[in-house]
Design a protein around this motif. Structure first.
Motif, PDB file in Angstrom:
ATOM      1  N   PHE A  41       0.828  -1.201   0.000  1.00 37.25           N
ATOM      2  CA  PHE A  41       0.000   0.000   0.000  1.00 37.25           C
ATOM      3  C   PHE A  41       0.865   1.253   0.000  1.00 37.25           C
ATOM      4  N   ILE A  42       1.884   1.264   0.843  1.00 35.06           N
ATOM      5  CA  ILE A  42       2.767   2.427   0.946  1.00 35.06           C
ATOM      6  C   ILE A  42       3.533   2.640  -0.353  1.00 35.06           C
ATOM      7  N   SER A  47       4.141   6.631  -4.825  1.00 40.50           N
ATOM      8  CA  SER A  47       4.314   7.000  -6.229  1.00 40.50           C
ATOM      9  C   SER A  47       3.222   7.966  -6.682  1.00 40.50           C
ATOM     10  N   GLU A  48       2.033   7.865  -6.073  1.00 38.79           N
ATOM     11  CA  GLU A  48       0.921   8.740  -6.434  1.00 38.79           C
ATOM     12  C   GLU A  48       0.905  10.027  -5.620  1.00 38.79           C
ATOM     13  N   ILE A  77      -1.006   9.796   4.512  1.00 42.73           N
ATOM     14  CA  ILE A  77      -1.229   9.845   3.065  1.00 42.73           C
ATOM     15  C   ILE A  77      -2.688  10.167   2.771  1.00 42.73           C
ATOM     16  N   ALA A  78      -3.589   9.518   3.489  1.00 44.77           N
ATOM     17  CA  ALA A  78      -5.020   9.759   3.273  1.00 44.77           C
ATOM     18  C   ALA A  78      -5.404  11.182   3.640  1.00 44.77           C
ATOM     19  N   ALA A  84      -8.824  11.409  -2.010  1.00 45.96           N
ATOM     20  CA  ALA A  84      -9.109  10.015  -1.673  1.00 45.96           C
ATOM     21  C   ALA A  84     -10.536   9.840  -1.176  1.00 45.96           C
ATOM     22  N   PHE A  85     -11.136  10.936  -0.722  1.00 48.76           N
ATOM     23  CA  PHE A  85     -12.487  10.857  -0.197  1.00 48.76           C
ATOM     24  C   PHE A  85     -13.485  11.071  -1.328  1.00 48.76           C
TER      25      PHE A  85
END
Length: 220
Positions: A41-42, A47-48, A77-78, A84-85
């Motif tokens: 996940f990390i 990268s994004e 990150i979130a 992301a939401f």
């Protein structure tokens, strides 16, 4: 900025269901290696979302890649990538109710008014056509405790005292300037989430230099 997007896929589901980092967390969690799921996940998210490499949580993770630090990094990150939401309402609900938010009533959201109605705020935010800014101010635990900014009341008082300066930085008339905040008392890096927007016709505007001004306002 906050935009309606599903760009980061299942990130929110992961973060929304995780338990907040607790200062009484057991030794196995503190020193245990990250799970394979966390590592994948990390790698994908870095990268994004490369800007997260500037965060305290990333520094901690690189210096000491434990399961706890991996979890804190994923949360960062979130929280630093509100795309992301799914929508603005979801983001407001997340910062107001997620684990380790310091609740002042049934939730942790506060603002310039004495009593914040979370449902009403979510409706108002969802109907904003302009930009919604989502600043995050993070401190190391030792600095937060030394300065006294390790609780929601202190942050609320500080932002209220600085709100006219903030309105000027965001180029929003003060009578149209709206903000809310929520204090997340994470073990390593307590931090404050803000939501800033204009309620009227003002569009607001902020540059990279203005972001430094926001930091300076809170430092002085």
């Amino acid at each position: 900025h906050l935009k309606a997007s599903k760009k980061v896929g299942g990130l929110i589901d992961y973060v929304a269901k995780r338990k907040g980092v607790d200062k009484t967390v057991n030794e196995q969690i503190l020193v245990g290696k990250p799970t394979e799921k966390q590592l994948k996940f990390i790698d994908k998210m870095l990268s994004e979302c490369p800007d997260v490499k500037k965060s305290f949580e990333y520094e901690d993770y690189i210096e000491n890649p434990t399961k706890q630090n991996a979890s804190a990094l994923i949360t960062t990150i979130a929280e630093n990538n509100p795309d992301a939401f799914v929508n603005k309402e979801t983001y407001i609900n997340y910062i107001a109710t997620r684990p380790h938010v310091e609740k002042l009533s049934s939730h942790g959201l506060f603002g310039s008014e004495e009593n914040v109605n979370l449902s009403e705020v979510k409706k108002e935010i969802e109907n904003i056509n302009g930009v919604v800014w989502t600043p995050i101010i993070s401190l190391k635990r030792e600095d937060a405790e030394r300065l006294g900014y390790d609780n929601a009341d202190m942050w609320r008082s500080l932002i209220r005292a600085k709100q006219m300066e903030l309105a000027e930085i965001f180029d929003i008339p003060f009578d149209e300037f709206k903000w809310y905040g929520a204090f997340h008392n994470e073990a390593g890096h307590p931090h404050i989430h803000m939501v800033v927007y204009a309620t009227g016709d003002a569009k607001g505007y902020i540059t990279e230099r203005d972001i430094e001004k926001v930091k300076s306002v809170f430092a002085n």
